[in-house]
Design a protein around this motif. Sequence first.
Motif, PDB file in Angstrom:
ATOM      1  N   THR A 198      35.070  39.799  42.227  1.00 38.47           N
ATOM      2  CA  THR A 198      34.363  40.635  43.204  1.00 38.47           C
ATOM      3  C   THR A 198      33.235  41.441  42.577  1.00 38.47           C
ATOM      4  OG1 THR A 198      35.981  42.408  42.846  1.00 38.47           O
ATOM      5  CG2 THR A 198      36.431  40.835  44.612  1.00 38.47           C
ATOM      6  N   GLY A 199      33.155  41.449  41.242  1.00 36.11           N
ATOM      7  CA  GLY A 199      32.126  42.230  40.576  1.00 36.11           C
ATOM      8  C   GLY A 199      32.395  43.716  40.552  1.00 36.11           C
ATOM      9  N   ALA A 200      33.629  44.120  40.863  1.00 41.58           N
ATOM     10  CA  ALA A 200      33.952  45.544  40.939  1.00 41.58           C
ATOM     11  C   ALA A 200      34.514  46.087  39.629  1.00 41.58           C
ATOM     12  CB  ALA A 200      34.958  45.797  42.056  1.00 41.58           C
ATOM     13  N   GLY A 201      34.587  45.279  38.584  1.00 44.34           N
ATOM     14  CA  GLY A 201      35.124  45.758  37.317  1.00 44.34           C
ATOM     15  C   GLY A 201      35.555  44.602  36.447  1.00 44.34           C
ATOM     16  N   PRO A 231      32.061  55.948  37.661  1.00 43.00           N
ATOM     17  CA  PRO A 231      31.731  56.656  38.906  1.00 43.00           C
ATOM     18  C   PRO A 231      32.981  57.281  39.524  1.00 43.00           C
ATOM     19  CG  PRO A 231      30.748  54.462  38.872  1.00 43.00           C
ATOM     20  CD  PRO A 231      31.686  54.530  37.714  1.00 43.00           C
ATOM     21  N   LEU A 232      32.778  58.314  40.344  1.00 45.54           N
ATOM     22  CA  LEU A 232      33.897  58.939  41.030  1.00 45.54           C
ATOM     23  C   LEU A 232      34.604  57.907  41.903  1.00 45.54           C
ATOM     24  CD1 LEU A 232      32.364  62.369  42.112  1.00 45.54           C
ATOM     25  CD2 LEU A 232      34.038  61.942  40.311  1.00 45.54           C
ATOM     26  N   GLY A 233      35.926  57.948  41.865  1.00 43.60           N
ATOM     27  CA  GLY A 233      36.716  56.982  42.602  1.00 43.60           C
ATOM     28  C   GLY A 233      37.108  55.768  41.800  1.00 43.60           C
ATOM     29  N   CYS A 234      36.500  55.572  40.651  1.00 44.02           N
ATOM     30  CA  CYS A 234      36.836  54.445  39.779  1.00 44.02           C
ATOM     31  C   CYS A 234      37.865  54.906  38.745  1.00 44.02           C
ATOM     32  CB  CYS A 234      35.599  53.902  39.079  1.00 44.02           C
ATOM     33  SG  CYS A 234      34.382  53.195  40.207  1.00 44.02           S
ATOM     34  N   THR A 235      38.926  54.146  38.621  1.00 45.45           N
ATOM     35  CA  THR A 235      40.040  54.537  37.761  1.00 45.45           C
ATOM     36  C   THR A 235      40.271  53.496  36.679  1.00 45.45           C
ATOM     37  OG1 THR A 235      41.636  53.464  39.238  1.00 45.45           O
ATOM     38  CG2 THR A 235      41.162  55.793  39.631  1.00 45.45           C
ATOM     39  N   ASP A 250      42.840  47.597  33.288  1.00 47.43           N
ATOM     40  CA  ASP A 250      41.918  47.316  34.391  1.00 47.43           C
ATOM     41  C   ASP A 250      40.931  48.470  34.516  1.00 47.43           C
ATOM     42  OD1 ASP A 250      43.211  44.943  35.000  1.00 47.43           O
ATOM     43  OD2 ASP A 250      44.597  45.898  36.388  1.00 47.43           O
ATOM     44  N   VAL A 251      39.678  48.145  34.481  1.00 48.51           N
ATOM     45  CA  VAL A 251      38.616  49.143  34.538  1.00 48.51           C
ATOM     46  C   VAL A 251      37.771  48.871  35.782  1.00 48.51           C
ATOM     47  CG1 VAL A 251      36.657  50.195  33.354  1.00 48.51           C
ATOM     48  CG2 VAL A 251      38.574  49.261  32.029  1.00 48.51           C
ATOM     49  N   ALA A 252      37.791  49.785  36.732  1.00 48.55           N
ATOM     50  CA  ALA A 252      36.991  49.659  37.950  1.00 48.55           C
ATOM     51  C   ALA A 252      35.627  50.287  37.719  1.00 48.55           C
ATOM     52  CB  ALA A 252      37.688  50.324  39.126  1.00 48.55           C
ATOM     53  N   THR A 253      34.598  49.548  38.018  1.00 43.02           N
ATOM     54  CA  THR A 253      33.232  50.058  37.858  1.00 43.02           C
ATOM     55  C   THR A 253      32.532  50.277  39.189  1.00 43.02           C
ATOM     56  OG1 THR A 253      32.418  47.780  37.634  1.00 43.02           O
ATOM     57  CG2 THR A 253      33.002  48.958  35.610  1.00 43.02           C
ATOM     58  N   ARG A 254      33.152  49.868  40.288  1.00 42.13           N
ATOM     59  CA  ARG A 254      32.609  50.107  41.621  1.00 42.13           C
ATOM     60  C   ARG A 254      33.698  50.727  42.479  1.00 42.13           C
ATOM     61  NH1 ARG A 254      30.911  44.913  44.325  1.00 42.13           N
ATOM     62  NH2 ARG A 254      32.956  44.972  45.306  1.00 42.13           N
TER      63      ARG A 254
END
Length: 747
Positions: A198-201, A231-235, A250-254
Amino acid sequence: MSEPQLNLTNLPNTNKPKTTTTGGGKAKPGRGPAWDWAAGHGPVSGAISATTGAGAAALLGAATGAPEVLPLAIGAAGAIGHGIGASIRRRLTLRTASTRVASWLLAGGWTTWAMTTGPLSWAAAGTLTALGVGIGAAASSAATWEEAAETERLTAEAAQAARELNRDRLAIAQEWEERIARVCRINLRIFAVENWPTGAGYSLAAELPGGATFDQIEARARQLAGDARLPLGCTVTVEEGDLQGRAVIDVATRNVMGQTVAYPTPYTPLSILTGIPWGVRPIGEEIRVYLREACALILGPPGSGKSTFTDAVLAGFARCVDVLTFVIDLKAGAVGMPWVRPWLEAEGHVAPLAGAAPAPAGTRPGIDWLASTPEEAIVMLKAVLAICSARQQQYQQLLAENNTSLLPVSSQIPQIMVVVDEGAEALAATFKEPRRKELGDLIRQGMRTTRAMGGRFVLTAVDGNVSAIGDTQVRKFSPVGVALTSGETVSNLGKLFPRARVDTRQLSQKGAGVIGDAGADGFAPTPFKGWMTGPTMVRDVVLATNDTRPRLDEISARAAGAAYSERWSAGRAGWLWANTPQPAPRDAPFTPQENPQPPASGPAEAGLNLSYKRTQPPTPDHTQADADEMAARLLAEIDAQFGTTTEPDRTTGPSGKGLNLSYKRAEQAAPETESPQSASAGPEWLPDAIQAIYAAGSDGMKPGAIADQVGRDRKTVRDTLKAAASRGELVYRDRGPHSVYVHPDHA
């Protein structure tokens, strides 16, 4: 730091299946040879073509008297154009280019010689044959060499492309190795980096050093996210890898949690056996829950999106081909009414929405049963218990054939999912609310006893306190938990997942929260985002699943009887379209509610109390004077039959004949006596504490838990509870540090 060994994926596939072509130039898979006049020649066909062409050219040239030098010139031109030019353009090897040049020059030279000496001699035929064999052998050797060189070149190009693709992964791996060493004081090795589709991390696979565990990194997940300036909300979430000593990070970037995600379409059929999607992970993928044997508890404060999430839960059940959904909502059935509306439209009970066509004939309710009163809910739950009991007896042959103790649910024998919205209305009811208390007891009984025969529960509540869910056994029987975190002041995360380390401050959007499954095949608590739903989506789901939703099997329907078959009758469900309160079912025993309004004319006087007559609204045909006259006539008739009530002698006891109502005066004169639960002595908060202890059942409550609930210091609470125990209002169970107070009814 050693260079990470990264997995290479998505490399070019050089092992493509061979194809043949037809006259139109379109390739089709095939096994045998096929004529292709546009295709290039191979070693054999090329040699035959060269020799036959040279022989034909020599015969034609000798017959027409053409200049002998012409074939040699043509051969030289072919050597330059095809042998050198084409080979360079196609990036062929030197061996292939040399073979082509030699073939053209030899063919041109032989043709010139044959035209001079005569092409029909044995010498000409023999040399032409030798020339063809030589050209074929050279071409075959060049083709083999070219194939090997092509493979080597493709491998080198793939490796170069992989190195370019891996350059970012190597940078990420090195960056996080340094970050974890700096923040967590652990020198690990990251051996794989996988970008999320999904490109989110991305995810990191790490090898831990000896003595280190994944939870050491998990404990500093928030510090790692801050160090990475996410970014805020990314954990950052950490789980154990496939082997002990490995970790997956797991690293969320979006910020997927902050986005509004609509419920996915199309509404394809699902099964309770293959999981039901309840939301999306931070990586953007669906997260599924498995409820064949599990109950679920959904906690969320007002404004957290719990109602919207409940619609998504009901949508998942509606899509299942092997699930029937029963809904209990004591708030006038609010959560279930949108799921019934299409059926009401099809039946002509309500008008369709503005601009929308009415639901077609034959539309069924999206849920199979809706209860909005304790009486109807009690009938529903008794029917569920009767169904599971009948299934246990009648499906023994089916269980034996499948060698299982769990009923094989299917579209013919569907599972029953009972959804209880705001279960605190029933689960936390006390003895002062007998109907609601009975309802809560039936819910707990159903959670304990219906698993094998296909009965499970989904309950929602504001929080996980004992005061909201009655006792701790609801949590024990609910391995699937959802804690919606938006708008909460006290975290529900610790009540559902005591050991989870998820930063809920990053999950402040509506519909965001933490979901986990403590079952054997479940998953660790993880952040998630619920889908956006609405009445239009509910209507679409009901219509799309109308033909796939199952019906109750015959054995179960017989066991439930009229309680089930008449659930949508006008007498039971007419309140849905008549705007009247739902009547109690005829076969549901219940205690009529007492009139909460005080008498209209002051305190009750001695004698028969007919104040209920005064509380009725006057009608146009009867005035208050008429009502008083009727009451007087009724009293006169009573006196004529039973005698006039006489005032008893308070010193010697009642005397005289007539109807004796002095017990009412005795009750008014005597001080009211309180039950042990009412706390006749003690501070004002003691009744609430005793009520909470009563709701805790036989497990009881610790003094510390009671102090937290009533908001008093522990010493004061402990002294007050000791006094209550000495009066018999409570029972103290001495278990050392685990000592509890238990209500006498549960002791």
